[in-house]
Design a protein around this motif. Structure first.
Motif, PDB file in Angstrom:
ATOM      1  N   PRO A 203       0.818  -1.251   0.155  1.00  0.00           N
ATOM      2  CA  PRO A 203       0.177   0.161   0.018  1.00  0.00           C
ATOM      3  C   PRO A 203       0.879   1.185   0.025  1.00  0.00           C
ATOM      4  O   PRO A 203       0.588   2.417  -0.518  1.00  0.00           O
ATOM      5  CB  PRO A 203      -0.772  -0.128   1.345  1.00  0.00           C
TER       6      PRO A 203
ATOM      7  N   ARG B 117       1.728   2.066  -3.498  1.00  0.00           N
ATOM      8  CA  ARG B 117       0.714   2.568  -4.241  1.00  0.00           C
ATOM      9  C   ARG B 117       0.570   4.012  -4.057  1.00  0.00           C
ATOM     10  O   ARG B 117       0.382   5.012  -4.809  1.00  0.00           O
ATOM     11  CB  ARG B 117      -0.386   1.701  -3.833  1.00  0.00           C
ATOM     12  N   THR B 118       0.441   4.244  -2.547  1.00  0.00           N
ATOM     13  CA  THR B 118       0.088   5.695  -2.090  1.00  0.00           C
ATOM     14  C   THR B 118       1.122   6.586  -2.862  1.00  0.00           C
ATOM     15  O   THR B 118       0.759   7.533  -3.353  1.00  0.00           O
ATOM     16  CB  THR B 118       0.048   5.685  -0.666  1.00  0.00           C
TER      17      THR B 118
ATOM     18  N   THR C 241      -6.489   4.567  -0.060  1.00  0.00           N
ATOM     19  CA  THR C 241      -6.054   4.665  -1.426  1.00  0.00           C
ATOM     20  C   THR C 241      -6.921   5.818  -2.110  1.00  0.00           C
ATOM     21  O   THR C 241      -6.379   6.602  -2.792  1.00  0.00           O
ATOM     22  CB  THR C 241      -5.899   3.341  -2.285  1.00  0.00           C
TER      23      THR C 241
END
Length: 732
Positions: free
Chosen positions: A415, A418-419, A452
């Motif tokens: 994550p 992705r962030t 997200t």
């Protein structure tokens, strides 16, 4: 405070011990009573004193580890423990007597009998007794000679632990040694002798002790070394120990050098040490030195080629911290690759350095984002790209960065990656279509979490693509509740663009899923409260949802309508119907919204008057306020009738409403309300009568009665006095 918090623990210890052993003597019972009184009375000093006595007695008489308690008393309780220690000194058990004597000497208690026992303990042959005795005796000027004699014996013990413990004991007595000009230099001389010991551990601890205990005074006549000479000898010994064969010794020696603010040359030399951990430690220490270590720049640049990755990381971070410009070309790549290291602190420091030089690191970041398979390295690269102005990137870097970032947002492993990638994409305004396409694919994945999606909203905000939001989110709004709810999260980042976000909100408000409707309505309320004129398009949707089967949705709709005020007058018929609902909450909300609509809701007055007799006090109170806001003779008469309501909060509401209107018509009812059982109601009635003009003369008798009643509320009497004076002046 720390001592105060320990007191309950001591009380518990003594209580438990009393269950397992015979009842405590009168002394302890008395002290426990003192402790309890101190705990309840809040006297922290008395509480601590009593706790020490209770714990001391338990330690000396019942506890198997009484010796350890004696040591605690000697080092922390000072003179408070002296009475109990005196008792132990007169006891039958020899070991306990010796321990008590040592503790008394440590406390500095004027007990002559303690000193001989403490001195004798130096010859006990048991290091567990000799070391505490040594620690106690070095505090006294007259016993230092005996203490040093024992120290010389112990430092030749066959056990390394004992040899190092005696030196540590002397080092920990640094403050006492500085206060003893006669024996302080002698202790320093002893430690200097230990620098020649065969055992490297002894030399290490002696050097450490010298750095702490070197005396401030010098004895020129006797030729004793000054503190400067002693400290220099200690630093030289530590520098020599850095070359020792034993890894732990040389690392501790180098660490001591760093903490002792050794010359920069000695620390810089650590970059050449065969031990990689020492080279790494030297790099981080130079990083910590900051600008003061500028002269170490060439050595750090050379360390960038070190075979150990951790050394290269420390050197690269130090060069950034020193502000060396231009930076060697390898620094950004080294800092990026440092994210593979297991040491979290080193990774964090390297990451901070990397972001500090992000403009010069962006090319390497773009490259490793696409080529590296390590998640943390790619995350750091994305963060670097997020820190720069993407519009200034060369065309080839822009193309590669977009490809790498798009690939990163499709990576489910991390994550954080992705962030970071989403944050970076928000800076590519000049490539908005490509970014929107990538974000659209991401949003379409129902497994994407809310956090997200919040970053998606942030990226959209930075891209300035508000008009594309509906197209991006509508696929989710028609799906299951989790996906639709996540789509609405994006809009929380765009609440200052109601014209662009409202179409999506209105679509969501029409969804079949109650959870989606509720979330959309909450967002509509937020926007409507701030942008009523621009949010008018929401009114038809809200009006159509007033008859929703879910009562919670209906309440949310009414809260949204309240923000429009009189513009929501078309909702009056539906609100009148809701006044007849069986749900008191719906009736209360309906009355509240009718009041916000105001005079345009007067058709609802007859139904509101009926509801003023409702069994729920909250509903009656809302109805009273609504009648006052709608206005009219009939409505105000109904409000005046509520001056006799059984609930005081409703009566207060009625008084407040009459105050905001022409109260002169209701003076008789208000005068009667001066006899209300609630003082606050009576006080508010007096204040209302003050605005009733000459009609307030009817209240003179009541006001005088209030003023003369000593049992009456002081604030009410004050208000009555002011009103009486106002009436009398008006009549004169």
């Amino acid at each position: 405070m720390r001592h105060f918090l320990l007191a309950p623990l001591f009380l518990a210890v003594s209580t438990i011990a009393s269950f397992a052993q015979p009842p405590p003597p009168y002394f302890i019972t008395l002290e426990r009573g003192r402790l309890l009184l101190a705990l309840h009375g809040g006297d922290r000093s008395a509480c601590f004193d009593a706790a020490v006595c209770v714990a001391s007695d338990v330690a000396l008489r019942r506890c198997d580890k009484g010796d350890e308690w004696l040591q605690w008393l000697a080092t922390r309780c000072d003179r408070v423990a002296i009475p109990v220690l005196r008792q132990a000194l007169d006891g039958d058990e020899e070991t306990r007597r010796v321990r008590a004597a040592i503790a008394l000497v440590h406390c500095g208690a004027p007990v002559p009998a303690a000193l001989p026992l403490a001195l004798a303990a130096l010859e006990s042959g048991d290091p567990r007794i000799e070391l505490p005795a040594l620690a106690a005796l070095v505090r006294g000027d007259t016993t230092m000679e005996a203490a040093l004699k024992t120290a010389r014996k112990l430092v030749n013990s066959p056990e390394t632990e004992t040899r190092t413990a005696v030196l540590t004991t002397l080092a920990e007595s640094a403050d006492s040694l500085r206060d003893t000009p006669r024996w302080g230099p002698a202790a320093v001389g002893f430690l200097l002798e230990c620098l020649a010991a065969e055992d490297p551990a002894v030399r290490l601890h002696a050097a450490r002790g010298l750095l702490r205990t070197a005396c401030e005074s010098s004895d020129e006549e006797s030729g004793k070394p000054t503190s400067t000479q002693a400290a220099l000898a200690a630093l030289q010994a530590l520098a020599a120990l850095v070359g020792e064969e034993h890894a732990e010794t040389r690392r501790q020696a180098f660490e001591s050098l760093c903490h002792a603010s050794a010359p920069l040359s000695a620390i810089t030399a650590g970059l050449q040490n065969p031990d990689a951990r020492i080279r790494e430690q030297a790099g981080w220490h130079l990083w910590d030195e900051g600008d003061r270590a500028r002269e170490a720049g060439p050595a750090l640049i050379k360390a960038l080629e070190d075979p150990d990755a951790r050394v290269r990381t420390a050197a690269a971070a130090a060069l950034v911290r020193l502000g060396v410009r231009p930076l060697p070309r390898s620094v950004p790549r080294i800092l990026l690759e440092s994210q593979k290291e297991p040491d979290e602190v080193a990774r964090h420091l390297a990451e901070s350095s990397l972001l500090e030089i992000s403009p010069s690191a962006v090319s390497d970041a773009v490259e490793v984002l696409s080529s590296s398979s390590h998640v943390r390295v790619r995350t750091a690269a994305a963060m670097v790209i997020a820190c720069v102005d993407a519009s200034e990137l060369p065309e080839e870097d822009t193309t590669a960065a977009l490809a790498g970032l798009v690939g990163a947002i499709e990576d489910d492993e991390s994550p954080a990656l992705r962030t970071a990638a989403i944050r970076a994409l928000g800076g590519f305004r000049h490539e908005a279509p490509a970014v929107l396409a990538a974000l659209s694919r991401l949003v379409a994945e129902t497994r994407v979490d809310e956090e997200t999606l919040r970053w998606v909203g942030n990226a959209l905000y930075r891209l300035d693509t508000g008009r594309e939001v509906p197209a991006l989110l509508r696929p989710l709004l028609g799906g299951a509740e989790p996906a639709a709810a996540q789509a609405l999260v994006v809009l929380t980042e765009m609440q200052d663009r109601p014209l662009e976000s409202f179409p999506v909100l209105l679509d969501a408000a029409r969804q079949a899923d109650p959870a989606v409707r509720k979330r959309a309505l909450r967002l509509i309320q937020r926007v409507a409260r701030s942008y009523t004129n621009r949010a008018g398009s929401a009114l038809p949707v809200l009006l159509s949802m007033l008859r929703d089967p879910d009562p919670q949705v209906q309440m949310l709709v009414m809260e949204g309508l309240a923000a429009f005020g009189e513009a929501a007058a078309d909702a009056t018929p539906a609100l009148i119907e809701l006044l007849q609902s069986e749900d008191p909450g719906l009736q209360t909300h309906a009355a509240w919204v009718l009041g916000r609509i105001g005079p345009k809701a007067r058709p609802a007055v007859p139904r509101l008057i009926e509801r003023s007799e409702h069994g729920d006090a909250d509903c009656r109170r809302a109805v009273v306020h609504a009648l006052g806001d709608c206005g009219g003779t009939e409505a105000l008469d109904a409000v005046a009738a509520r001056l006799k309501d059984p609930d005081p909060t409703v009566r207060r509401a009625a008084v407040c409403v009459l105050r905001e209107n022409d109260a002169s018509r209701f003076v008789p009812a208000l005068v009667e309300a001066l006899g209300d059982s609630d003082p606050q109601v009576r006080r508010e009635v007096v204040e209302v009568l003050g605005s009733a003009g000459r009609a307030a003369h009817l209240a003179l008798a009541f006001l005088r009665r209030i003023l003369e009643d000593d049992r009456e509320d002081i604030f009410l009497r004050q208000a009555a006095f002011l009103l009486l004076r106002q009436i009398e002046r008006g009549g004169s």
